[in-house]
Design a protein around this motif. Structure first.
Motif, PDB file in Angstrom:
ATOM      1  N   ILE A   2       0.727  -1.285   0.032  1.00 46.98           N
ATOM      2  CA  ILE A   2      -0.008  -0.019   0.049  1.00 46.98           C
ATOM      3  C   ILE A   2       1.072   1.368   0.046  1.00 46.98           C
ATOM      4  CG2 ILE A   2      -1.703   1.440   1.333  1.00 46.98           C
ATOM      5  CD1 ILE A   2      -2.830  -1.426   2.375  1.00 46.98           C
ATOM      6  N   GLN A   3       0.646   2.110  -0.884  1.00 47.96           N
ATOM      7  CA  GLN A   3       1.437   3.555  -1.033  1.00 47.96           C
ATOM      8  C   GLN A   3       0.812   4.292   0.296  1.00 47.96           C
ATOM      9  OE1 GLN A   3       3.748   4.168  -3.765  1.00 47.96           O
ATOM     10  NE2 GLN A   3       3.648   2.042  -3.433  1.00 47.96           N
ATOM     11  N   ALA A 139      -5.036   9.090 -10.302  1.00 52.67           N
ATOM     12  CA  ALA A 139      -5.790   8.402  -9.181  1.00 52.67           C
ATOM     13  C   ALA A 139      -6.951   9.212  -8.490  1.00 52.67           C
ATOM     14  CB  ALA A 139      -4.573   8.196  -8.138  1.00 52.67           C
ATOM     15  N   GLN A 166     -14.025   2.050  -6.055  1.00 53.63           N
ATOM     16  CA  GLN A 166     -13.043   1.384  -6.478  1.00 53.63           C
ATOM     17  C   GLN A 166     -13.389   0.281  -7.430  1.00 53.63           C
ATOM     18  OE1 GLN A 166     -11.897  -1.392  -3.333  1.00 53.63           O
ATOM     19  NE2 GLN A 166      -9.771  -0.701  -3.366  1.00 53.63           N
ATOM     20  N   PRO A 172      -5.969   4.005 -10.070  1.00 56.34           N
ATOM     21  CA  PRO A 172      -5.975   3.555  -8.568  1.00 56.34           C
ATOM     22  C   PRO A 172      -6.877   4.629  -7.661  1.00 56.34           C
ATOM     23  CG  PRO A 172      -3.840   3.721  -9.515  1.00 56.34           C
ATOM     24  CD  PRO A 172      -4.957   4.322 -10.779  1.00 56.34           C
ATOM     25  N   ILE A 174      -7.350   5.878  -3.845  1.00 57.28           N
ATOM     26  CA  ILE A 174      -6.549   6.071  -2.642  1.00 57.28           C
ATOM     27  C   ILE A 174      -7.609   6.343  -1.514  1.00 57.28           C
ATOM     28  CG2 ILE A 174      -4.995   7.643  -1.245  1.00 57.28           C
ATOM     29  CD1 ILE A 174      -3.720   8.320  -4.208  1.00 57.28           C
ATOM     30  N   ASN A 192      -8.708  -2.628   0.890  1.00 52.36           N
ATOM     31  CA  ASN A 192      -7.776  -3.037   0.019  1.00 52.36           C
ATOM     32  C   ASN A 192      -7.347  -1.901  -0.729  1.00 52.36           C
ATOM     33  OD1 ASN A 192      -5.795  -4.690  -1.150  1.00 52.36           O
ATOM     34  ND2 ASN A 192      -7.321  -5.363  -2.687  1.00 52.36           N
ATOM     35  N   PRO A 193      -7.143  -0.760  -0.195  1.00 54.31           N
ATOM     36  CA  PRO A 193      -6.847   0.437  -1.225  1.00 54.31           C
ATOM     37  C   PRO A 193      -5.587   0.392  -1.969  1.00 54.31           C
ATOM     38  CG  PRO A 193      -6.217   1.274   1.001  1.00 54.31           C
ATOM     39  CD  PRO A 193      -6.916  -0.468   1.088  1.00 54.31           C
ATOM     40  N   TYR A 194      -5.456   1.263  -2.920  1.00 56.95           N
ATOM     41  CA  TYR A 194      -4.074   1.398  -3.692  1.00 56.95           C
ATOM     42  C   TYR A 194      -3.204   2.125  -2.667  1.00 56.95           C
ATOM     43  CZ  TYR A 194      -0.684   3.352  -6.428  1.00 56.95           C
ATOM     44  OH  TYR A 194       0.567   3.880  -7.187  1.00 56.95           O
ATOM     45  N   GLY A 195      -3.804   3.019  -2.167  1.00 52.18           N
ATOM     46  CA  GLY A 195      -2.884   3.867  -1.079  1.00 52.18           C
ATOM     47  C   GLY A 195      -3.889   4.346  -0.023  1.00 52.18           C
TER      48      GLY A 195
END
Length: 223
Positions: A2-3, A139, A166, A172, A174, A192-195
């Motif tokens: 995760i970012q 994003a 999502q 992506p 966030i 389960n986020p990208y960031g």
């Protein structure tokens, strides 16, 4: 992995703490259209941004007329500009096009109140995500807001709303809003986020980051 973005930085010491902790992006709120505790003038932000080096990305969080956003971007030259106000689809498309010519990526925030209402020209989160995905943004940030606090509200976003965005987005997504070292692991596991984008959750006071909280947050997200 995760970012992680830590936002609302206002001084070099806090920026250095974030870099040392291993965050992926540092955010600076610059000339935001509404009064917020983290607002920096362009000159103040520039002094901080020029000290951010790879692999960490510098993000300017701002909003308002596209011309103003582009002028800030040209002056500050961040890696990313995050549009976090009431920009329209047309505004976003124009900003993306113009910022791309400067080599700057664009993120757009979708903000939701406690009742799930979207502060965007398209109020339905699914349709908003679908259309924003087609603008060329790098994003989408899903965040909470109140009339008193357009960002940094400390309110956790409804995860069903986040998941709806999502599912519809082809870029992506966030997660922001109310994240802190104590809840980040469980929320990240569920969403389960990208960031993740964290502001008040790692502060001792507005604009003052807490080194121990940042370390705990990063530990909580470690595999």
């Amino acid at each position: 992995m995760i970012q992680v973005k830590i936002c609302g930085l206002m001084n070099k010491n806090d920026a250095d703490i974030c870099v040392m902790a291993g965050v992926d992006m540092v955010g600076f709120v610059v000339e935001y259209p509404q009064p917020v505790p983290w607002n920096l003038a362009a000159g103040e932000a520039k002094e901080l941004i020029i000290q951010v080096s790879a692999p960490v990305k510098a993000c300017v969080v701002t909003g308002g007329p596209v011309g103003k956003v582009l002028a800030l971007a040209e002056e500050l030259r961040p890696h990313i500009v995050q549009l976090h106000y009431r920009e329209t689809l047309a505004d976003v498309r124009q900003a993306v096009k113009e910022l791309n010519t400067l080599g700057i990526r664009t993120i757009k925030a979708l903000r939701f109140d406690k009742n799930g209402n979207c502060d965007f020209e398209i109020s339905d989160p699914v349709l908003a995500a679908r259309e924003l995905s087609r603008t060329g943004v790098a994003a989408i940030v899903v965040d909470s807001y109140t009339e008193a606090r357009p960002g940094g509200s400390g309110v956790v976003v409804d995860l069903s709303t986040f998941k709806a965005v999502q599912r519809e987005s082809n870029v992506p997504v966030i997660l922001a809003g109310g994240l802190n070292p104590d809840n980040i692991a469980s929320i990240a596991a569920a969403a389960n986020p990208y960031g993740v984008d964290v502001l008040t959750g790692v502060e001792t006071a507005p604009g003052r980051k807490d080194e121990a909280k940042i370390a705990r947050l990063m530990d909580a997200l470690s595999p």
